[in-house]
Enzyme design. Sequence first.
Site, PDB file in Angstrom:
ATOM      1  CG  ASP A   1      -2.025  -1.016   1.131  1.00 10.24           C
ATOM      2  OD1 ASP A   1      -1.917  -1.929   0.290  1.00 10.24           O
ATOM      3  OD2 ASP A   1      -2.981  -0.920   1.912  1.00 10.24           O
TER       4      ASP A   1
ATOM      5  NE  ARG B   1      -1.323   4.143  13.717  1.00  7.63           N
ATOM      6  CZ  ARG B   1      -0.704   3.233  13.012  1.00  7.63           C
ATOM      7  NH1 ARG B   1       0.617   3.283  12.821  1.00  7.63           N
ATOM      8  NH2 ARG B   1      -1.378   2.231  12.492  1.00  7.63           N
TER       9      ARG B   1
ATOM     10  CG  ASP C   1      -4.424   4.016  12.881  1.00  6.56           C
ATOM     11  OD1 ASP C   1      -4.331   4.359  14.082  1.00  6.56           O
ATOM     12  OD2 ASP C   1      -4.363   2.843  12.502  1.00  6.56           O
TER      13      ASP C   1
ATOM     14  CB  SER D   1      -5.969  -5.323   7.536  1.00 10.81           C
ATOM     15  OG  SER D   1      -6.468  -4.475   8.537  1.00 10.81           O
TER      16      SER D   1
END
Lengths: 406, 406, 406, 406
Positions: C17, C99, C128, C182
């Site tokens: 990705d 994050r 996110d 995922s």
Amino acid sequence: MTDSINRVVLAYSGGLDTSVILKWLQQTYKCEVVTFTADLGQGEELEPARKKAEAAGVKPEHIFIDDLREEFVKDYVFPMMRANALYEGLYLLGTSIARPLIAKRQIEIARMLNADAVSHGATGKGNDQVRFELGYYALAPDIKVIAPWREWDLTSRTKLIEFAEQHQIPVSKDKRGEAPFSTDANMLHTSSEGKVLEDPWDEVPDYVYSRTVNPEDAPNEPEVITIDFEGGDGVAINGVGMSPATLLETLNEMGRRHGIGRLDLVENRFVGMKSRGMYETPGGTIYHLAHRGIEQLTLDRGAAHLKDELAPRYAELIYNGFWFSPEREMLQAAIDHSQTKVTGTVRLKLYKGNVSVTGRKSPFSLYSEKVVTFEDDQGAYDQRDAAGFIKLQALRLRLLGRRDQG
Amino acid sequence: MTDSINRVVLAYSGGLDTSVILKWLQQTYKCEVVTFTADLGQGEELEPARKKAEAAGVKPEHIFIDDLREEFVKDYVFPMMRANALYEGLYLLGTSIARPLIAKRQIEIARMLNADAVSHGATGKGNDQVRFELGYYALAPDIKVIAPWREWDLTSRTKLIEFAEQHQIPVSKDKRGEAPFSTDANMLHTSSEGKVLEDPWDEVPDYVYSRTVNPEDAPNEPEVITIDFEGGDGVAINGVGMSPATLLETLNEMGRRHGIGRLDLVENRFVGMKSRGMYETPGGTIYHLAHRGIEQLTLDRGAAHLKDELAPRYAELIYNGFWFSPEREMLQAAIDHSQTKVTGTVRLKLYKGNVSVTGRKSPFSLYSEKVVTFEDDQGAYDQRDAAGFIKLQALRLRLLGRRDQG
Amino acid sequence: MTDSINRVVLAYSGGLDTSVILKWLQQTYKCEVVTFTADLGQGEELEPARKKAEAAGVKPEHIFIDDLREEFVKDYVFPMMRANALYEGLYLLGTSIARPLIAKRQIEIARMLNADAVSHGATGKGNDQVRFELGYYALAPDIKVIAPWREWDLTSRTKLIEFAEQHQIPVSKDKRGEAPFSTDANMLHTSSEGKVLEDPWDEVPDYVYSRTVNPEDAPNEPEVITIDFEGGDGVAINGVGMSPATLLETLNEMGRRHGIGRLDLVENRFVGMKSRGMYETPGGTIYHLAHRGIEQLTLDRGAAHLKDELAPRYAELIYNGFWFSPEREMLQAAIDHSQTKVTGTVRLKLYKGNVSVTGRKSPFSLYSEKVVTFEDDQGAYDQRDAAGFIKLQALRLRLLGRRDQG
Amino acid sequence: MTDSINRVVLAYSGGLDTSVILKWLQQTYKCEVVTFTADLGQGEELEPARKKAEAAGVKPEHIFIDDLREEFVKDYVFPMMRANALYEGLYLLGTSIARPLIAKRQIEIARMLNADAVSHGATGKGNDQVRFELGYYALAPDIKVIAPWREWDLTSRTKLIEFAEQHQIPVSKDKRGEAPFSTDANMLHTSSEGKVLEDPWDEVPDYVYSRTVNPEDAPNEPEVITIDFEGGDGVAINGVGMSPATLLETLNEMGRRHGIGRLDLVENRFVGMKSRGMYETPGGTIYHLAHRGIEQLTLDRGAAHLKDELAPRYAELIYNGFWFSPEREMLQAAIDHSQTKVTGTVRLKLYKGNVSVTGRKSPFSLYSEKVVTFEDDQGAYDQRDAAGFIKLQALRLRLLGRRDQG
């Protein structure tokens, strides 16, 4: 209850009650009494207390009369004001905030002189006994605490005066009759309660007020002032830099003149009953509102709303006597963290009991005319963002609506 | 964005902006527009809106002008007042509390007429768009929402007026120039913001105020009034029973006369910016304080303090537009549970901008003169209990002190 | 949306990705891409990312691969653990807490290289994107943010793979088919969601777990360990001093072996929807419980209860991406203030998915066997104090009872 | 302390301590004693209590043995579980929640028989005295409360046994020596504390556990069960409908078998000291987690997060004995409001001390696979909305960043 006591530090005002306590302690505990009289700006002559203590046989080196005014405002009043603390939505905590400082100084003196006990003149129904004693125990866990009002048998004013007369304690004429109410005062406020105030439906009589003029008698012209703040604390009035205590005194005088800061309140005491009191907090009322005013400009919303949610708890802790507690200190750490850029100038108008913020400016302002303007903002804010913002705020409500209205 | 729309219900004031929106909706969406004009006590004639809507081609049966004043006060203002809600410590939420009712009625009309969309005239920078749309989505999750201010290209007043003139929408003279500020009004308050108010250091000009006299021009004599409460809500003034809306109107008139309820505020909008506004809430300011006054006597401490801790969150929810949300309803359930015995009479003094509680009484008073008295209480309270109370309150602090000061 | 961009810093994993994003950024914005790959202990080889970035034409000096493991645990995981933070009562916030650190480092690189934009590979439905972007904006208010998943037209996996093949981006075999779920991983946890996990009634299939053995396959013998804390943070395991990251890695290995820290959760995302995920937090689960264990002994009740009340809010702030916000920092200041004496040793038993505290000791223990003992306490506690304590706690309830039951 | 008492209702277990109290009350107060023995599922034969009371001279019609199991679970345990209440993050409040029901029934009996006092066997150092007495006073403000452990001089076990023998109270052999720990049990849990548990570093010995097998001895095969909820309360296990008490008993048996619900805790007592206890809450532990599981699917985020923030306070109120207080009832009203659609089925796996939710489904699910899916959602969610959402969430942080990083 008469454990063996060698030396006791008494919070001593020089008034009738603590003079009786002084003598009663000497008699009951056969101990040496150290007197400590704090100047917290209560506006009374304190030197007479020295004479009376000497007359009662206290050694000169055991008589402490300390000016704590700057420490009081700087380390107690200002930190509390940073929180915008109001007990039960209205009360600025004038009595509550003075007790921990008195307790702290008493313990310091006790340590210095190896005293094994402390004593105070607060009654058994009120909050002050709790505030004093939680302070004592937090700072000196093994100190002995003597609370004469809970121990002795001088349970009526007549007995108290008899005791005074038996022991050559001067009783001023106005103390012979029943006082129509009782008061406590310091630089932040004067509180009045009892007797003529006991029926919460009766209006507070005019003669109870001592720190403010009646708004109806205040000047017909408003007065406009400015207060400068730095890092959350007041530093100047009308552009003139001042120490914390001078600043509060100056505001007190302004507030007094304009009849500002009177409060008639029925409140919930920590000991479980309701009481009715009247408070006069002239300078504090102005300061409180000014602090909110400068925060409006300089505090982020996240910080401001968190403060608002924590403030009732913080106020309750101070009211209940938990100044020296980990949880008050934790909240203080959070509050103080928010204040570093609470800097700038607030303009206020004082008029017949009112105080209103009429302007505020700051080098650290978060207000953006460019963003908020009704005029063209030249792209500072994209109105289309609001559509997405609302759509996602609404998503959970729509899912809910589909479930519950289907 | 021009999804196919058949029929849209527009929150319509009859003013220039919503008249332009009406026409723009017809043009842009080729759809039928239903107008809904709410009487929330804003103090304007509403019938002209009917004429204007008709002139724009709205079918008579699609013009709704509803008197929502009693519902507004009874089901929105009073429940909010039970919470003593203040946004950011000061603001009585006058605009915020009106939006959910308008949204609810719009959705009812949309349902009734099978309309597939609703529309409003709130701009893309403000809170009202959020409040309207969260209400719409909560009550009708699949409704289409048209917010012209976020969609169209009429981005300047000149373009707006051009559009109006092209479409035979009358533009009154005073609308041609730029208004020096914008307002919103309902029975609870009038808010003003924008333009001349945009610099938070500049004092609000006199001409901005519309609902209250200047305190300096208010009567020189105080007025003393009483408000009776039952179950947390006001029911009478000076002993005269009144409906909710009449009661609030009566207080508004009193507040107006005495210059009560002006507030100059810099606040944090939900959309992330600060704005400066001026609010006039004459009756609401009196009512808010009176409600606190009667709670002082009738609410238990546990209930009162829990309410004080929940109030900032509750106020934030209303400000942000979450009236129709599970969390607001949960808080309301808690608050309402506390109000069953909030019944009695409060006496207040109104004088040149001030409102002060001077007495309160209640058949459900929790205040006990017998317990609190300085006089002999005949055993109602044993002062010795306080010793144990303090000892156990102090225990954890003493253990802590022993650890940390050893 | 294709504002002119000169240089963008991309959070780059080297996977399919973000490799597509790299190329897409170069093409769409005709700009220079800087890649930043963070080692947060996700347990993957990172050097391949360098090769891939080079192959995509990124200059060697614009490829950043940073080992942030110690910073991650010391400055993010440990401070969060001091709060005992759990989102929605159960989730240890493993993704959320990583994050802000990535965002911070990206901004540092952007500053260093005068990049005018940053980019990330988070999708438009998840949390996110919010966490990354709130971090970016808080630290660099005027940075441009590119979120390809919200902008491009590669809206299906087929299109994504087509784009990859057109641009010589290697697509590993297992990426050609749809992955059955995922994942996101770092030293604190691995999260899994999507596809096979989407029905919250379906049990999580065995093959989804990657960080822990099935409790049923864990050793039949319990393992007993100790963790030492100093000032609220872990410093040693089984008496062996370790750096923060080593300590967490060691606990991870222990937790993995014993099948500890699996959580099947349906949670509420900040963007307004519910999602179902599976988390494995082996070491964090042990650490969290151990921290509570040492606090039990060393934190005062006032501090502990205040922390418990603040923790849900604190957790929500981290979950929603507000690490770099004044309100998170205020709460952190309060929490950290409480931790200075959270020092000592906790003993835990690990067994087939369970972790239990079986003992704790501390030089700063507030537990007093002398006070609590059932045996004669020699006056450490006067049971009669309890009578007064209860009497005053009950006073308000009695006044209430007299009113309501009379 | 020996006020004149005519008739006292004693919470009577039939054990040695309350048998001594029974006799001591008769002797000390020369009064009639009414015994009340509650069946709360503690798993003991209660009929022997009748014999013993008769032997002590209690009139048959003054001996009350009431089965309160269903009321206990339905009106106390379940409402508490709706709140997900945990004291200090871990404790399920098994003892705390039983006390108000006992107090309530005692007061009912006292009213019925015109008794003027109540009495209990809780010691002066613990929480239970507070819980009993706050319950008594809240429900009968003028009742007299006799707490023998705070009054008498039977301050050692030797004296207690001497007293028993002098008064023909049978002392079973195992009561002669010192019990190595003391316990309290009801249908929700068994607690153990004292003696061998007093050093919080020492592991709880195996022989202390009585309600659960050691996880190491539990079955090697997991057991999968389902619990059905309706309106927030459990109604069926494995599809079989059950009354509240039967449901909890069934879960207790399952939990016991699998070694579920053991907790070794150092906690903060309301009276100010820390104590160390061990709790076994087999069924309650399963139920608590299952309730969270069904809430995950059926509660809106706003409701869920508000509940999480209120839960620590709610738990503290129950722990401290304030079940019958306005603030607990207010919180309950809020919590109950959220539970109307907390309906559905949770699947759990029980295995060697672990309980894990492995699936949940509900007719009122708010989870939308269509919205959350990684696949094409056909417009259920517009990812572009997220951009606006983030932009407005970030706005205040950007304004802040510009100020503080400029």
